[in-house]
Design a protein around this motif. Structure first.
Motif, PDB file in Angstrom:
ATOM      1  N   LYS A  27      33.047  39.603  52.135  1.00  0.00           N
ATOM      2  CA  LYS A  27      32.528  38.487  51.322  1.00  0.00           C
ATOM      3  C   LYS A  27      33.290  38.636  50.006  1.00  0.00           C
ATOM      4  CE  LYS A  27      28.579  36.791  48.988  1.00  0.00           C
ATOM      5  NZ  LYS A  27      26.867  37.108  48.822  1.00  0.00           N
ATOM      6  N   PHE A  28      33.216  39.802  49.449  1.00  0.00           N
ATOM      7  CA  PHE A  28      34.065  40.078  48.262  1.00  0.00           C
ATOM      8  C   PHE A  28      35.581  39.493  48.262  1.00  0.00           C
ATOM      9  CE2 PHE A  28      31.147  43.586  46.837  1.00  0.00           C
ATOM     10  CZ  PHE A  28      30.655  42.848  45.856  1.00  0.00           C
ATOM     11  N   GLN A  84      32.863  43.713  37.607  1.00  0.00           N
ATOM     12  CA  GLN A  84      31.413  44.588  37.479  1.00  0.00           C
ATOM     13  C   GLN A  84      30.684  44.656  38.570  1.00  0.00           C
ATOM     14  OE1 GLN A  84      29.319  43.939  33.861  1.00  0.00           O
ATOM     15  NE2 GLN A  84      27.733  45.084  34.357  1.00  0.00           N
ATOM     16  N   GLU A  85      30.323  43.411  39.094  1.00  0.00           N
ATOM     17  CA  GLU A  85      29.591  43.227  40.272  1.00  0.00           C
ATOM     18  C   GLU A  85      30.237  44.082  41.545  1.00  0.00           C
ATOM     19  OE1 GLU A  85      28.097  39.930  43.866  1.00  0.00           O
ATOM     20  OE2 GLU A  85      29.044  39.356  42.044  1.00  0.00           O
ATOM     21  N   ILE A  86      31.593  44.005  41.617  1.00  0.00           N
ATOM     22  CA  ILE A  86      32.235  44.922  42.710  1.00  0.00           C
ATOM     23  C   ILE A  86      31.978  46.471  42.364  1.00  0.00           C
ATOM     24  CG2 ILE A  86      34.411  45.232  43.524  1.00  0.00           C
ATOM     25  CD1 ILE A  86      35.333  42.375  43.301  1.00  0.00           C
ATOM     26  N   TYR A  87      32.516  46.896  41.130  1.00  0.00           N
ATOM     27  CA  TYR A  87      32.266  48.497  41.111  1.00  0.00           C
ATOM     28  C   TYR A  87      30.745  48.932  40.991  1.00  0.00           C
ATOM     29  CZ  TYR A  87      31.321  48.267  35.849  1.00  0.00           C
ATOM     30  OH  TYR A  87      30.826  48.012  34.655  1.00  0.00           O
ATOM     31  N   GLU A  88      29.910  48.128  40.627  1.00  0.00           N
ATOM     32  CA  GLU A  88      28.556  48.559  40.786  1.00  0.00           C
ATOM     33  C   GLU A  88      27.986  48.518  42.366  1.00  0.00           C
ATOM     34  OE1 GLU A  88      26.249  45.710  38.183  1.00  0.00           O
ATOM     35  OE2 GLU A  88      26.554  46.931  36.488  1.00  0.00           O
ATOM     36  N   ASP A  89      28.491  47.452  42.977  1.00  0.00           N
ATOM     37  CA  ASP A  89      28.098  47.686  44.409  1.00  0.00           C
ATOM     38  C   ASP A  89      28.809  48.664  45.067  1.00  0.00           C
ATOM     39  OD1 ASP A  89      27.594  46.183  47.226  1.00  0.00           O
ATOM     40  OD2 ASP A  89      29.643  46.834  47.173  1.00  0.00           O
ATOM     41  N   THR A  93      36.636  53.456  49.039  1.00  0.00           N
ATOM     42  CA  THR A  93      35.617  52.980  48.242  1.00  0.00           C
ATOM     43  C   THR A  93      35.682  53.572  46.870  1.00  0.00           C
ATOM     44  OG1 THR A  93      34.056  52.576  50.291  1.00  0.00           O
ATOM     45  CG2 THR A  93      33.026  52.327  48.032  1.00  0.00           C
ATOM     46  N   ALA A  94      35.767  54.833  46.819  1.00  0.00           N
ATOM     47  CA  ALA A  94      36.026  55.356  45.610  1.00  0.00           C
ATOM     48  C   ALA A  94      37.150  54.968  44.697  1.00  0.00           C
ATOM     49  CB  ALA A  94      36.240  56.931  45.587  1.00  0.00           C
ATOM     50  N   VAL A  95      38.362  54.667  45.191  1.00  0.00           N
ATOM     51  CA  VAL A  95      39.416  54.391  44.353  1.00  0.00           C
ATOM     52  C   VAL A  95      39.236  52.849  44.272  1.00  0.00           C
ATOM     53  CG1 VAL A  95      41.707  53.601  44.698  1.00  0.00           C
ATOM     54  CG2 VAL A  95      41.076  55.826  45.739  1.00  0.00           C
ATOM     55  N   THR A  96      38.649  51.802  44.991  1.00  0.00           N
ATOM     56  CA  THR A  96      38.598  50.748  44.769  1.00  0.00           C
ATOM     57  C   THR A  96      37.290  50.532  43.715  1.00  0.00           C
ATOM     58  OG1 THR A  96      39.018  50.189  46.918  1.00  0.00           O
ATOM     59  CG2 THR A  96      37.911  47.998  45.732  1.00  0.00           C
ATOM     60  N   THR A  97      36.456  51.228  43.638  1.00  0.00           N
ATOM     61  CA  THR A  97      35.334  51.388  42.565  1.00  0.00           C
ATOM     62  C   THR A  97      36.161  51.448  41.156  1.00  0.00           C
ATOM     63  OG1 THR A  97      33.760  52.303  44.013  1.00  0.00           O
ATOM     64  CG2 THR A  97      33.339  52.588  41.627  1.00  0.00           C
ATOM     65  N   ALA A 109      38.342  48.365  40.374  1.00  0.00           N
ATOM     66  CA  ALA A 109      37.533  47.321  39.701  1.00  0.00           C
ATOM     67  C   ALA A 109      36.997  47.594  38.452  1.00  0.00           C
ATOM     68  CB  ALA A 109      36.223  47.112  40.631  1.00  0.00           C
ATOM     69  N   GLN A 110      36.660  48.777  37.902  1.00  0.00           N
ATOM     70  CA  GLN A 110      36.510  48.853  36.651  1.00  0.00           C
ATOM     71  C   GLN A 110      37.590  48.857  35.658  1.00  0.00           C
ATOM     72  OE1 GLN A 110      34.250  52.778  35.838  1.00  0.00           O
ATOM     73  NE2 GLN A 110      32.831  51.749  34.893  1.00  0.00           N
TER      74      GLN A 110
END
Length: 156
Positions: A146-147, A54-59, A27-31, A34-35
């Protein structure tokens, strides 16, 4: 029988915490992925992709905390070092020098990986009767699926 964090065996706690740490790492790497894509996307799809990334990294930023706090509720250690997360993660970094379709594909693949990792963590939790962790993993897995669907739709 439903187990509470306090009633899980030490072996169960270790196994579940390890699976959750894998989930936190990915999750951290994907955050950050996404950013990175949010900052660097260009082209005709800039507006919607900039917003989606942005929606992805905020989630995902919130999800990291939820997963790590569950690890702590299990009285285990939550991996907090980026180097450890990068080493553990099945999701890899990307330098951000790519066209929009490459970014979308990389992010979609990361979402699929996360959904699978969380699915496995949820199954492990279920085997040990840890319904709270199982529920968290199911909810997060659904979000990642969903993403993945939303990203896949951009490629068709």
């Amino acid at each position: 029988m439903t187990q509470t964090a306090a009633n899980l065996s030490p072996d169960a706690t270790t196994a579940i915490a390890e699976a959750l740490n894998q989930s936190v790492a990915e999750t951290a790497v994907t955050t950050m992925l996404a950013q990175n894509f949010h900052w660097n996307v260009t082209g005709m799809g800039f507006g919607p992709l900039h917003a989606l990334f942005q929606e992805i990294y905020e989630d995902h930023f919130v999800a990291q905390d939820d997963l790590a706090e569950r690890i702590k509720a299990l009285d285990a250690h939550a991996e907090g070092m980026l180097a450890g997360m990068l080493k553990r993660s099945k999701v890899t970094e990307h330098d951000g020098h790519a066209d929009d379709k490459t970014m979308i594909k990389a992010m979609m693949d990361a979402q699929v990986t996360l959904a699978a990792t969380l699915g496995g963590a949820g199954e492990l939790a279920a085997e040990h009767g840890d319904t709270l962790t199982e529920d968290l993993c199911i909810a997060r897995g659904q979000t990642h699926e969903k993403f993945a669907w939303m990203l896949r739709a951009h490629l068709r």
